[in-house]
Write a protein that holds these residues in place. Sequence first.
Motif, PDB file in Angstrom:
ATOM      1  N   CYS A  38       0.833  -1.209   0.000  1.00  0.00           N
ATOM      2  CA  CYS A  38       0.000   0.000   0.000  1.00  0.00           C
ATOM      3  C   CYS A  38       0.868   1.260   0.000  1.00  0.00           C
ATOM      4  N   CYS A  58      -4.843  -4.375  -1.165  1.00  0.00           N
ATOM      5  CA  CYS A  58      -3.653  -3.747  -1.747  1.00  0.00           C
ATOM      6  C   CYS A  58      -3.911  -3.171  -3.135  1.00  0.00           C
ATOM      7  N   ALA A  59      -4.727  -3.847  -3.918  1.00  0.00           N
ATOM      8  CA  ALA A  59      -4.995  -3.382  -5.283  1.00  0.00           C
ATOM      9  C   ALA A  59      -5.811  -2.095  -5.305  1.00  0.00           C
ATOM     10  N   GLN A  96       1.860   2.255  -3.268  1.00  0.00           N
ATOM     11  CA  GLN A  96       0.745   2.724  -4.101  1.00  0.00           C
ATOM     12  C   GLN A  96       0.121   4.000  -3.545  1.00  0.00           C
ATOM     13  N   GLY A  97       0.864   4.734  -2.740  1.00  0.00           N
ATOM     14  CA  GLY A  97       0.406   6.051  -2.318  1.00  0.00           C
ATOM     15  C   GLY A  97      -0.036   6.188  -0.876  1.00  0.00           C
TER      16      GLY A  97
END
Length: 160
Positions: free
Chosen positions: A88, A128-129, A91-92
């Motif tokens: 995570c 997570c996606a 991814q920001g």
Amino acid sequence: MTLSAASLEKIDKEIAKYPADQKQSAVMSALIVAQDEKGWLSSETMDYVAGYLGMPPVAVYEVATFYSMYNLKPTGKYKLTLCTCLPCGLQGALAAGDHLREKLGIDFNETTPDGRFTLKEGECMGACAMAPVVLVNNKKMHDFMSKEKLDALLDQLKKA
């Protein structure tokens, strides 16, 4: 210290899911019910849950201190838990954490002076996606949280 009849009824429904000699298996659910009623888990509340489930208080403390979803001290009206695990974070989520700390004027594990928001770091939420993800009061997950979406969420919660 006791829990309300409604809370005990909820706990009894959780206990019924397990064999009669294994009612301690409902400890996680019982703690959630107790926390929903009381807002946080004091040692008195955890002792009561332990007695109700027929288990040593230390076993309840072990569960409550292991999982971040349990509040071991009073929190703000809205507990915002941001997943900051590596996937995570990449991814920001780390930038989202910086943004929330700046907007709220607090760090992780702190509560705003008005008592409205508590900011927490969480471990993997299995999303997570969809990172960054924010969990509000352990109940509602918000995903793909850009700065704009974070600001909108804070504004919405301030009006609630």
